[in-house]
Design a protein around this motif. Structure first.
Motif, PDB file in Angstrom:
ATOM      1  N   LEU A  45       0.819  -1.208   0.000  1.00 26.97           N
ATOM      2  CA  LEU A  45       0.000   0.000   0.000  1.00 26.97           C
ATOM      3  C   LEU A  45       0.858   1.266   0.000  1.00 26.97           C
ATOM      4  N   SER A  46       1.985   1.215   0.693  1.00 24.15           N
ATOM      5  CA  SER A  46       2.865   2.389   0.728  1.00 24.15           C
ATOM      6  C   SER A  46       3.339   2.749  -0.672  1.00 24.15           C
ATOM      7  N   THR A  47       3.628   1.740  -1.499  1.00 23.52           N
ATOM      8  CA  THR A  47       4.046   1.993  -2.878  1.00 23.52           C
ATOM      9  C   THR A  47       2.884   2.540  -3.701  1.00 23.52           C
ATOM     10  N   TRP A  48       1.700   1.975  -3.508  1.00 22.91           N
ATOM     11  CA  TRP A  48       0.512   2.469  -4.203  1.00 22.91           C
ATOM     12  C   TRP A  48       0.293   3.952  -3.909  1.00 22.91           C
ATOM     13  N   PHE A  49       0.396   4.324  -2.636  1.00 24.85           N
ATOM     14  CA  PHE A  49       0.135   5.703  -2.249  1.00 24.85           C
ATOM     15  C   PHE A  49       1.168   6.655  -2.850  1.00 24.85           C
ATOM     16  N   CYS A  50       2.416   6.207  -2.907  1.00 25.48           N
ATOM     17  CA  CYS A  50       3.461   7.045  -3.510  1.00 25.48           C
ATOM     18  C   CYS A  50       3.210   7.234  -5.007  1.00 25.48           C
ATOM     19  N   VAL A  51       2.720   6.182  -5.673  1.00 24.93           N
ATOM     20  CA  VAL A  51       2.422   6.277  -7.100  1.00 24.93           C
ATOM     21  C   VAL A  51       1.245   7.224  -7.336  1.00 24.93           C
ATOM     22  N   ILE A  52       0.208   7.119  -6.521  1.00 29.92           N
ATOM     23  CA  ILE A  52      -0.949   8.007  -6.653  1.00 29.92           C
ATOM     24  C   ILE A  52      -0.522   9.458  -6.451  1.00 29.92           C
ATOM     25  N   TYR A  53       0.297   9.705  -5.445  1.00 25.89           N
ATOM     26  CA  TYR A  53       0.790  11.057  -5.184  1.00 25.89           C
ATOM     27  C   TYR A  53       1.590  11.586  -6.371  1.00 25.89           C
ATOM     28  N   SER A  54       2.402  10.715  -6.953  1.00 28.02           N
ATOM     29  CA  SER A  54       3.223  11.125  -8.094  1.00 28.02           C
ATOM     30  C   SER A  54       2.356  11.449  -9.306  1.00 28.02           C
ATOM     31  N   VAL A  55       1.317  10.657  -9.549  1.00 27.12           N
ATOM     32  CA  VAL A  55       0.453  10.856 -10.716  1.00 27.12           C
ATOM     33  C   VAL A  55      -0.307  12.174 -10.626  1.00 27.12           C
ATOM     34  N   ILE A  56      -0.872  12.469  -9.465  1.00 29.84           N
ATOM     35  CA  ILE A  56      -1.759  13.627  -9.353  1.00 29.84           C
ATOM     36  C   ILE A  56      -1.000  14.932  -9.141  1.00 29.84           C
ATOM     37  N   THR A  57       0.267  14.870  -8.763  1.00 31.45           N
ATOM     38  CA  THR A  57       1.018  16.104  -8.514  1.00 31.45           C
ATOM     39  C   THR A  57       1.943  16.480  -9.662  1.00 31.45           C
ATOM     40  N   LYS A  58       2.282  15.540 -10.532  1.00 34.64           N
ATOM     41  CA  LYS A  58       3.127  15.870 -11.675  1.00 34.64           C
ATOM     42  C   LYS A  58       2.313  16.627 -12.718  1.00 34.64           C
ATOM     43  N   THR A  59       2.904  17.642 -13.296  1.00 39.00           N
ATOM     44  CA  THR A  59       2.199  18.471 -14.268  1.00 39.00           C
ATOM     45  C   THR A  59       1.763  17.676 -15.481  1.00 39.00           C
ATOM     46  N   LYS A  60       2.609  16.772 -15.955  1.00 43.94           N
ATOM     47  CA  LYS A  60       2.299  15.984 -17.144  1.00 43.94           C
ATOM     48  C   LYS A  60       2.249  14.492 -16.849  1.00 43.94           C
ATOM     49  N   SER A  61       1.827  14.139 -15.635  1.00 42.97           N
ATOM     50  CA  SER A  61       1.648  12.750 -15.241  1.00 42.97           C
ATOM     51  C   SER A  61       2.959  11.974 -15.348  1.00 42.97           C
ATOM     52  N   ILE A  62       2.860  10.666 -15.511  1.00 46.70           N
ATOM     53  CA  ILE A  62       4.040   9.813 -15.589  1.00 46.70           C
ATOM     54  C   ILE A  62       3.706   8.613 -16.472  1.00 46.70           C
ATOM     55  N   SER A  63       4.640   8.176 -17.260  1.00 44.03           N
ATOM     56  CA  SER A  63       4.403   7.044 -18.160  1.00 44.03           C
ATOM     57  C   SER A  63       4.626   5.731 -17.425  1.00 44.03           C
ATOM     58  N   SER A  64       4.080   4.661 -17.974  1.00 40.62           N
ATOM     59  CA  SER A  64       4.236   3.341 -17.359  1.00 40.62           C
ATOM     60  C   SER A  64       5.688   2.870 -17.397  1.00 40.62           C
ATOM     61  N   VAL A  65       6.422   3.255 -18.443  1.00 40.30           N
ATOM     62  CA  VAL A  65       7.833   2.868 -18.539  1.00 40.30           C
ATOM     63  C   VAL A  65       8.643   3.542 -17.432  1.00 40.30           C
ATOM     64  N   GLN A  66       8.402   4.829 -17.223  1.00 44.15           N
ATOM     65  CA  GLN A  66       9.115   5.557 -16.175  1.00 44.15           C
ATOM     66  C   GLN A  66       8.726   5.041 -14.794  1.00 44.15           C
TER      67      GLN A  66
END
Length: 332
Positions: A68-89
């Motif tokens: 869950l800790s990894t999930w939460f970090c990914v959600i935070y990264s997706v919603i706070t990045k200006t242009k999101s994040i790709s699956s490869v990155q």
């Protein structure tokens, strides 16, 4: 973020408070009498139906081997990045396969999908459509699509947007540094709202129901010169901006707000994802719409608001099911 959710107990308590507000309710029968079971992983048992469940049951986290800790970090990264994040990155960042990262991102986009608006948009509303797809000039000679210029969607997918302009008041206040001097300041009372919808075409019979369901009658609607929007004249204060004549506003009203949103949306696709299929475009618009409407929120508030629809689960079978895609196209 990783420091705050450093242990499993904090990771469990956060979605628990979001889902039930401290009072656990059975997800099967909505019974309020629920027991907490002892064990390594916190589970609950309903006193009525006797079924057991956990805090992640019925969410995108269910049956996931990712902590869950990894999930939460990914959600935070997706919603706070200006242009999101790709699956490869993302796969490189959290050390998983690209297919796992791709599935996680689509689960998050499914969770970010906003519910139907509670109140219709009013005041000054802008409407415009955009077309997502590659340009003919960038294609190989044997892959070019003829007669695909302008509003053609032979090789593109149309996306319709409705944008409510920000509302603000002008106040006069004392200058912070110079005594006996006042300044005029703009205070926003209503932040802009964007609604995006992938549509099969841009005909009047397709766009008219979307506008009527979203915008209050007699509101001011600003569009470009596209002839489909002429049908709005009978129900709305319709203002048309003729871009062909190099005009950018009519009586001070323009469609620059929604066009600015389309610019950001396409920069996200071109710069981060590079290629988006018709099948999954709706999920990418969900993510963009959530981020655009939450720009004024602090990162902590934005992260918390992302869990408002945590009671959703997306399985891999549902995600890649071709039958669901056919139903989606018909529904559009």
């Amino acid at each position: 973020m990783s420091e705050y959710f450093s242990n499993n107990e904090k990771c469990v308590e956060f979605p628990k408070d979001i889902r039930w507000g401290g009072n656990v309710t059975c997800i099967y029968c909505n019974c309020l009498k629920v027991y907490t079971l002892n064990g390594k992983n916190k589970r609950f048992k309903c006193a009525d139906c006797k079924k057991q469940f956990s805090v992640i049951k019925g969410t995108i986290f269910e049956n996931s081997p990712i902590p869950l800790s990894t999930w939460f970090c990914v959600i935070y990264s997706v919603i706070t990045k200006t242009k999101s994040i790709s699956s490869v990155q993302l796969a490189s960042d959290i050390e998983v396969t690209q297919s796992t990262a791709w599935f996680m991102l689509h689960g998050i986009r499914y969770m970010l999908m906003e519910n139907a608006i509670k109140n219709k948009l009013n005041a000054v509303v802008q409407c415009d459509e955009t077309y997502v797809g590659g340009k003919n000039k960038n294609r190989h000679w044997n892959k070019k699509v003829f007669n695909s210029q302008g509003r053609s969607f032979k090789d593109k997918t149309p996306v319709f947007g409705i944008y409510q302009q920000a509302e603000y008041d002008i106040i006069e206040r004392p200058h912070k540094l110079i005594p006996n001097k006042t300044v005029r300041e703009k205070v926003i009372t209503q932040h802009p709202i964007l609604i995006c919808k992938v549509v099969p075409d841009t005909k009047a019979k397709t766009l008219k129901p979307l506008i009527f369901r979203t915008v209050e009658i007699e509101s001011t609607i600003v569009t470009d010169e596209y002839k489909v929007y002429r049908m709005l004249d009978d129900w709305y204060d319709h203002k048309s901006v003729n871009h062909k004549q190099h005009r950018h506003a009519t009586d001070g009203d323009s469609s620059n707000g929604v066009e600015n949103a389309w610019s950001q949306f396409k920069r996200t696709i071109f710069g981060t994802f590079h290629n988006v299929s018709r099948k999954y475009l709706e999920r990418y618009t969900n993510e963009f719409q959530f981020g655009f409407n939450g720009r004024h929120l602090k990162k902590g508030e934005l992260f918390k608001s992302a869990f408002e629809n945590v009671n959703r689960r997306l399985t891999l079978k549902e995600l890649i099911n071709k039958g669901n895609y056919e139903e989606f196209k018909i529904a559009c």
